[in-house]
Scaffold this active site. Structure first.
Site, short mmCIF file in Angstrom:
data_model
loop_
_atom_site.label_atom_id
_atom_site.label_comp_id
_atom_site.label_asym_id
_atom_site.label_seq_id
_atom_site.Cartn_x
_atom_site.Cartn_y
_atom_site.Cartn_z
N HIS A 151 0.85 -1.19 0.00
CA HIS A 151 0.00 0.00 0.00
C HIS A 151 0.89 1.24 0.00
O HIS A 151 2.12 1.14 0.15
CB HIS A 151 -0.96 -0.01 1.19
CG HIS A 151 -0.30 0.10 2.54
ND1 HIS A 151 0.55 -0.86 3.04
CD2 HIS A 151 -0.40 1.05 3.52
CE1 HIS A 151 0.95 -0.51 4.26
NE2 HIS A 151 0.40 0.65 4.57
N HIS B 64 1.47 3.85 1.95
CA HIS B 64 2.01 4.60 3.09
C HIS B 64 3.53 4.57 2.98
O HIS B 64 4.12 3.56 2.57
CB HIS B 64 1.55 3.97 4.42
CG HIS B 64 0.14 4.36 4.78
ND1 HIS B 64 -0.66 3.61 5.62
CD2 HIS B 64 -0.60 5.44 4.40
CE1 HIS B 64 -1.85 4.22 5.74
NE2 HIS B 64 -1.83 5.32 5.01
N ASP C 82 6.11 4.23 4.81
CA ASP C 82 6.99 3.20 5.38
C ASP C 82 7.01 1.93 4.53
O ASP C 82 7.76 1.00 4.83
CB ASP C 82 6.60 2.89 6.84
CG ASP C 82 5.14 2.51 7.02
OD1 ASP C 82 4.30 3.03 6.27
OD2 ASP C 82 4.84 1.71 7.92
N HIS C 83 6.21 1.90 3.47
CA HIS C 83 6.18 0.71 2.61
C HIS C 83 6.70 0.97 1.20
O HIS C 83 6.82 0.03 0.41
CB HIS C 83 4.76 0.13 2.57
CG HIS C 83 4.31 -0.32 3.92
ND1 HIS C 83 4.37 -1.63 4.33
CD2 HIS C 83 3.87 0.39 4.99
CE1 HIS C 83 3.96 -1.73 5.59
NE2 HIS C 83 3.65 -0.51 6.01
N HIS D 101 -7.16 -1.59 5.67
CA HIS D 101 -6.29 -0.61 6.31
C HIS D 101 -6.89 0.77 6.06
O HIS D 101 -8.05 0.86 5.67
CB HIS D 101 -4.88 -0.79 5.70
CG HIS D 101 -3.78 -0.05 6.39
ND1 HIS D 101 -3.67 0.02 7.74
CD2 HIS D 101 -2.73 0.65 5.88
CE1 HIS D 101 -2.59 0.73 8.04
NE2 HIS D 101 -2.01 1.13 6.93
N ASP E 11 -0.35 -3.77 5.98
CA ASP E 11 -0.90 -3.43 7.28
C ASP E 11 -2.39 -3.74 7.22
O ASP E 11 -3.04 -3.43 6.25
CB ASP E 11 -0.73 -1.94 7.55
CG ASP E 11 0.74 -1.49 7.55
OD1 ASP E 11 1.64 -2.32 7.40
OD2 ASP E 11 0.97 -0.27 7.66
N HIS F 220 6.23 -5.16 12.02
CA HIS F 220 5.55 -3.85 11.99
C HIS F 220 5.13 -3.41 13.39
O HIS F 220 3.98 -3.07 13.65
CB HIS F 220 4.34 -3.91 11.05
CG HIS F 220 3.92 -2.57 10.52
ND1 HIS F 220 3.14 -1.71 11.25
CD2 HIS F 220 4.18 -1.94 9.35
CE1 HIS F 220 2.92 -0.62 10.53
NE2 HIS F 220 3.55 -0.73 9.38
ZN LIG Z 1 3.03 0.46 7.76
ZN LIG Z 2 0.05 1.62 6.51
#
Ligand SMILES: [Zn+2]
Ligand SMILES: [Zn+2]
Length: 279
Positions: free
Chosen positions: A37, A39, A41-42, A117, A185, A243
């Site tokens: 996805h 976000h 951090d990914h 999510h 997530d 995570h």
């Molecule tokens: Zn994340």
């Molecule tokens: Zn996320």
């Protein structure tokens, strides 16, 4: 994920290329990147990784699988910097609300499935393709031709110098294909266990502990206990938790929480390898 000489990357957080270098993985082998996805951090590590691949003179194509929008983000970055990678990038948007085969590779298949999510998010399941049968070489004459050995391993009966060689007698079944599912997530979803049914290894996010369970649905995440619940319901052989929220400087209680429901649980730690043995 590494299978024989093939490498696959799932998610690409900040600093991914430094870790790839530190753990001496080879980026030129990487031809498929799966982003769960959008976000940061990914996927924020993708810009650096693609830039370095280009500087290294890569010409192999790269396949990117991600929710729609990443293609626009990359295109506008390449436009603004007036630098675009020299190698072809193929973008495969993930949109399906059901599970969907997204890669049919000679060694494995990859299926994407929806998670829940704060933005569209997908899990990935890797299924190894069946290997060739095992040759019982001791039973064969030493000079038995290579080509016929291959046919036996493919499950074909062969004949050589007037004698029949039935494959069932000269080969054993191949080892069972291995499987891996990656789920992050997401809030706890009962259907995740169906998508991950019977996997050898399941990665499931565990951002919180049960004591903070009220925060999980608000932020679109799961607890360690819920991750263990999914592993149990899926009939997975083992579980990796990852995570984690920064609120837990000590991860041992998270591990214990999951292990009380699903004993074969491990923590995702930087640089750690999990190998699924061929049985
Ligand atoms: Zn994340
Ligand atoms: Zn996320």
């Amino acid at each position: 994920v590494q299978l024989d000489q093939h490498a696959f990357l799932i998610d690409c957080g900040e600093g991914t290329q430094f870790q790839i270098r530190q753990f001496q993985l080879k980026t030129h082998k990487l031809q498929h990147i799966f982003i769960s996805h959008l976000h940061g951090d990914h996927y924020f590590g993708l810009f650096g990784l693609l830039g370095s691949m280009s500087l290294q003179g890569r010409d192999l194509p790269l396949h990117l699988y991600a929710p729609p929008g990443l293609d626009e983000v990359l295109a506008s970055t390449f436009r603004a910097t007036q630098i675009a990678p020299d190698f072809p990038i193929y973008f495969h948007p993930l949109t399906s609300e059901k599970e969907q085969l997204i890669l049919d590779h000679p060694a494995l298949t990859v299926t994407a499935f929806p998670l829940s999510h704060r933005v569209p998010c997908f899990g990935f399941r890797f299924d190894e393709k069946p290997r060739l049968r095992k040759l019982l070489a001791d039973l064969l004459p030493e000079d038995f031709p290579f080509e016929l050995r291959k046919q036996l391993r493919n499950g074909q009966d062969v004949e050589w110098e007037g004698r029949a060689y039935p494959f069932a007698q000269f080969t054993a079944p191949p080892p069972p294909p291995r499987s891996y599912a990656y789920c992050t997530d997401t809030v706890y979803l009962p259907q995740t266990a169906q998508f991950a049914k019977g996997v050898d290894l399941l990665y499931h996010e565990a951002t919180f502990m049960e004591a903070n369970a009220d925060k999980a649905p608000l932020t679109g995440h799961s607890t360690a206990k819920q991750a263990a619940q999914v592993a149990l319901e899926a009939g997975a052989k083992s579980l990796i938790l990852g995570h984690f929220s920064v609120r837990y400087p000590d991860l041992a209680p998270l591990l214990q929480e999951a292990q009380s429901i699903f004993p074969a649980t491990f923590l995702a730690e930087e640089g750690k390898n999990f190998e699924i043995a061929v049985t």
